[in-house]
Write an enzyme that holds these catalytic residues in place. Sequence first.
Site, short mmCIF file in Angstrom:
data_model
loop_
_atom_site.label_atom_id
_atom_site.label_comp_id
_atom_site.label_asym_id
_atom_site.label_seq_id
_atom_site.Cartn_x
_atom_site.Cartn_y
_atom_site.Cartn_z
N ASP A 31 0.81 -1.23 0.00
CA ASP A 31 0.00 0.00 0.00
C ASP A 31 0.84 1.27 0.00
O ASP A 31 0.67 2.15 0.86
CB ASP A 31 -0.94 0.01 1.21
N HIS A 85 0.41 -2.25 13.95
CA HIS A 85 0.57 -2.48 12.52
C HIS A 85 -0.46 -1.61 11.80
O HIS A 85 -1.65 -1.90 11.79
CB HIS A 85 0.36 -3.96 12.19
N GLY A 108 -10.75 -7.87 8.77
CA GLY A 108 -11.97 -8.54 8.38
C GLY A 108 -13.23 -7.94 8.96
O GLY A 108 -14.33 -8.42 8.69
N LYS A 109 -13.10 -6.89 9.75
CA LYS A 109 -14.24 -6.21 10.34
C LYS A 109 -14.13 -4.71 10.04
O LYS A 109 -13.05 -4.20 9.78
CB LYS A 109 -14.31 -6.44 11.85
N ASN A 148 -16.28 0.96 5.43
CA ASN A 148 -15.11 0.64 6.25
C ASN A 148 -14.13 1.82 6.21
O ASN A 148 -13.68 2.22 5.13
CB ASN A 148 -14.43 -0.62 5.70
N SER A 168 -13.27 0.14 1.82
CA SER A 168 -12.85 -1.21 1.49
C SER A 168 -14.01 -2.15 1.74
O SER A 168 -14.59 -2.16 2.83
CB SER A 168 -11.65 -1.60 2.36
N GLU A 223 -11.37 -1.61 -3.06
CA GLU A 223 -10.75 -0.82 -2.00
C GLU A 223 -9.71 0.13 -2.60
O GLU A 223 -9.61 0.28 -3.81
CB GLU A 223 -10.08 -1.74 -0.97
N HIS A 293 -3.28 -1.33 -5.11
CA HIS A 293 -3.19 -0.29 -4.08
C HIS A 293 -2.15 0.75 -4.47
O HIS A 293 -1.06 0.82 -3.92
CB HIS A 293 -2.88 -0.86 -2.71
#
Length: 343
Positions: A31, A85, A108-109, A148, A168, A223, A293
């Site tokens: 990214d 991170h 994932g959330k 997100n 995303s 995303e 990205h």
Amino acid sequence: MFKKILLTFFILFLGFHIQAQQLKTDISVHDPVIIKQDSVYYIFCTGMGISNWSSTDKVHWKREKQIFAAAPQWVLDFLPAFNNHIWAPDISYYKGTYYLFYSVSAFGKNTSAIGLATNTTLHPNNPAYKWVDHGQIIRSIPNQTNWNAIDPNLITDDKGTPYLAFGSFWDGLKLVKLNKDRMSVAEDLAAIPTIATRKKAPSAENPPSVDGNPVDAGGNAIEAPFIFKHDKYYYLFASIDYCCKGPKSTYKMIIGRAKNIKGPFLDKDGIAMNKGGGSILLEGDKDWYGVGHNGIGEFDGADYIVFHGYDAAAKGVSKLRLTKLNWVDGWPEIDKNELTIKK
């Protein structure tokens, strides 16, 4: 005298040797975004405390100190297990200040947020070098926001009004107006538009996840928005399908354009990106399992695109890719002959 000369040469040799060891031409990043201050290029990317690299030629890179030595307290307040991170930063410059937006999330959330740090210089050896964290700018909350809050990108319109593109999976990519200081949102987050999605009907439910991917994220695999103004158009770059799977990565970049910063962004076939459109800019091949990205930088009259790819020669390790971005008939094209890595 002779011994002093030998000692001098030895010290010089040692210095050059140490410097050569610090510089790398084949770096692993995720990214990335790129910016230039004076004669130095800087890349910021996903990593512990936000990874940071510098170069004077866009080929040889030196790892700089991470931006955050420890996770900001405001992040730990809503993500107690956060390990520092930090994902997908975005760097920009405005009136003497560098603005570094960044993402924090539970994987994932959409327990996620976008934060902001500023600095007056990017040169670590400058006495004024100091990152000041301004905390949360936008936050997404499971079962409350169908978007997100990660992957931020700052863009200004022709009047200088700042906007932040982000998003995303879930409903897709969003766009929100910021206040003039670029440190807070200026709109109701409940009403911000979707500027890109893989759903052909914007009001449709999010598609389900596939292949064992996080259930909460669903299958709307889009995303990493990046909006770049060229001539009379705003170009929306985005990444679709799946990153971060090594040899199984299917990441690819898509593109659309609009005369209004809010869209609709149309692809080459005239399909709006908020209705499932998006022309392929670059996808994986035998050498790179997936690519995506991206960020854009304009240097010395030329446009460059920076992104990461999963290197087939390195078992799918994510590597830096940096190349010129050409414009043909009003659309960007990646100059594959100008790659500035592995030289």
